[in-house]
Design a protein around this motif. Structure first.
Motif, PDB file in Angstrom:
ATOM      1  N   GLU A 192       0.826  -1.202   0.000  1.00 13.36           N
ATOM      2  CA  GLU A 192       0.000   0.000   0.000  1.00 13.36           C
ATOM      3  C   GLU A 192       0.863   1.255   0.000  1.00 13.36           C
ATOM      4  N   HIS A 193       2.025   1.169   0.644  1.00 16.36           N
ATOM      5  CA  HIS A 193       2.926   2.314   0.720  1.00 16.36           C
ATOM      6  C   HIS A 193       4.347   1.846   0.443  1.00 16.36           C
ATOM      7  N   LEU A 194       4.939   2.361  -0.628  1.00 16.66           N
ATOM      8  CA  LEU A 194       6.336   2.087  -0.934  1.00 16.66           C
ATOM      9  C   LEU A 194       7.161   3.218  -0.331  1.00 16.66           C
ATOM     10  N   VAL A 195       7.990   2.886   0.650  1.00 12.39           N
ATOM     11  CA  VAL A 195       8.727   3.903   1.404  1.00 12.39           C
ATOM     12  C   VAL A 195      10.211   3.816   1.068  1.00 12.39           C
ATOM     13  N   PRO A 196      10.972   4.880   1.320  1.00 14.56           N
ATOM     14  CA  PRO A 196      12.397   4.856   0.986  1.00 14.56           C
ATOM     15  C   PRO A 196      13.161   3.796   1.772  1.00 14.56           C
ATOM     16  N   ALA A 197      14.221   3.287   1.166  1.00 17.27           N
ATOM     17  CA  ALA A 197      15.086   2.321   1.853  1.00 17.27           C
ATOM     18  C   ALA A 197      15.624   2.937   3.138  1.00 17.27           C
ATOM     19  N   GLY A 198      15.600   2.139   4.203  1.00 18.10           N
ATOM     20  CA  GLY A 198      16.097   2.600   5.494  1.00 18.10           C
ATOM     21  C   GLY A 198      15.048   3.216   6.383  1.00 18.10           C
ATOM     22  N   SER A 199      13.829   3.448   5.859  1.00 17.93           N
ATOM     23  CA  SER A 199      12.798   4.092   6.674  1.00 17.93           C
ATOM     24  C   SER A 199      12.005   3.088   7.509  1.00 17.93           C
ATOM     25  N   ILE A 200      12.187   1.795   7.260  1.00 20.39           N
ATOM     26  CA  ILE A 200      11.566   0.765   8.106  1.00 20.39           C
ATOM     27  C   ILE A 200      12.630   0.267   9.076  1.00 20.39           C
ATOM     28  N   ILE A 215       8.631  -6.084  -6.256  1.00 19.46           N
ATOM     29  CA  ILE A 215       7.709  -5.309  -5.424  1.00 19.46           C
ATOM     30  C   ILE A 215       7.055  -4.233  -6.276  1.00 19.46           C
ATOM     31  N   VAL A 216       5.783  -3.958  -5.995  1.00 18.45           N
ATOM     32  CA  VAL A 216       5.039  -2.956  -6.758  1.00 18.45           C
ATOM     33  C   VAL A 216       4.098  -2.239  -5.793  1.00 18.45           C
ATOM     34  N   GLU A 217       3.895  -0.954  -6.013  1.00 17.37           N
ATOM     35  CA  GLU A 217       2.965  -0.193  -5.181  1.00 17.37           C
ATOM     36  C   GLU A 217       1.557  -0.325  -5.746  1.00 17.37           C
ATOM     37  N   GLY A 218       0.626  -0.807  -4.919  1.00 11.60           N
ATOM     38  CA  GLY A 218      -0.749  -1.005  -5.361  1.00 11.60           C
ATOM     39  C   GLY A 218      -1.585   0.254  -5.244  1.00 11.60           C
ATOM     40  N   ARG A 219      -2.739   0.225  -5.881  1.00  5.43           N
ATOM     41  CA  ARG A 219      -3.633   1.386  -5.872  1.00  5.43           C
ATOM     42  C   ARG A 219      -5.089   0.931  -5.884  1.00  5.43           C
ATOM     43  N   GLY A 220      -5.967   1.830  -5.443  1.00  4.75           N
ATOM     44  CA  GLY A 220      -7.408   1.630  -5.591  1.00  4.75           C
ATOM     45  C   GLY A 220      -8.007   0.526  -4.740  1.00  4.75           C
TER      46      GLY A 220
END
Length: 237
Positions: A192-200, A215-220
């Motif tokens: 649902e949310h693709l975040v920058p590397a290192g932010s998790i 990996i792919v960011e989903g929508r809708g």
């Protein structure tokens, strides 16, 4: 070499699909379904599929769309639920079904990811679940042998993911998605949310990126409620 991030679900599935393959699809009820990847599977036209999933979507939603499109040959699952199409196809002999107790299904998938080809459980002993399977006595109790489950492809959905493939799941979506991510030759995650590397933070990661190939960011996302239950409003004084 390109990274793990793909621009869309169709691109993420490119070069992976073939007729007759086995696919694990995450989710529990209507929660945590990889909706975008399922839609791309339907559009691809791949057929003769064996699908490993707790259930098979709901009317007009999720894996149901693959059933309605004649793409699924066999289901390995634990819950048919109110899916009338699933029921009818099975009764008509058009869909093969391997019905597995829910805990056993989860453990068979986990075993596949852990490299454990078989294990023994008391669940199902003395029922049709145990027919044709080896049994053994352990400490005075009979157990049935169950085999691991592995797949050609796992499609999972996470709440957050980073470009390295590290995933964080949210609440009920954590049921089958994490174990499925470990038990396939190729794992594709939609997030649902693709975040920058290192932010998790490392302690927050549920599935390490080593298990995720694409990996792919989903929508809708639809946020459906399978059964809406309310109580009457109190009568005003």
């Amino acid at each position: 070499m390109r990274g793990k991030v793909f621009s869309g679900p169709a691109e993420a599935l490119e070069g992976v699909l073939f007729d007759g393959m086995t696919i694990m699809s995450g989710g529990f009820g209507l929660t945590g379904n990889p909706e975008n990847l399922i839609a791309a599977l339907r559009a691809s036209g791949v057929k003769g599929l064996t699908i490993v999933s707790n259930n098979c979507g709901a009317d007009g939603f999720g894996l149901w769309t693959l059933l309605a499109n004649g793409q699924i040959a066999k289901m390995i699952s634990s819950y048919i639920g109110e899916n009338k199409l699933f029921e009818q196809l099975y009764l008509d002999g058009k869909l093969e079904l391997e019905l597995v107790p829910q805990g056993t299904l989860a453990e068979r998938i986990r075993a596949g990811g852990a490299g454990i080809p078989a294990f023994f459980t008391a669940t199902g002993v003395g029922t049709v679940v145990a027919e044709g399977k080896p049994t053994e006595m352990f400490e005075g109790r009979r157990y049935v042998m169950e085999r691991w489950l592995r797949a050609d492809l796992a499609i999972v959905r996470a709440w957050k993911g980073d470009p390295e493939g590290n995933l964080v799941f949210r609440k009920t979506a954590r049921n089958f998605n994490p174990v499925m991510a470990t038990a396939a030759k190729v794992t594709i995650a939609e997030v649902e949310h693709l975040v920058p590397a290192g932010s998790i933070a490392a302690d927050e990661v549920h599935t390490p990126g080593i298990y995720v190939d694409r990996i792919v960011e989903g929508r809708g996302y639809e946020r459906r409620i399978e059964k809406l239950t309310t109580r009457p409003r109190p009568v005003a004084a």
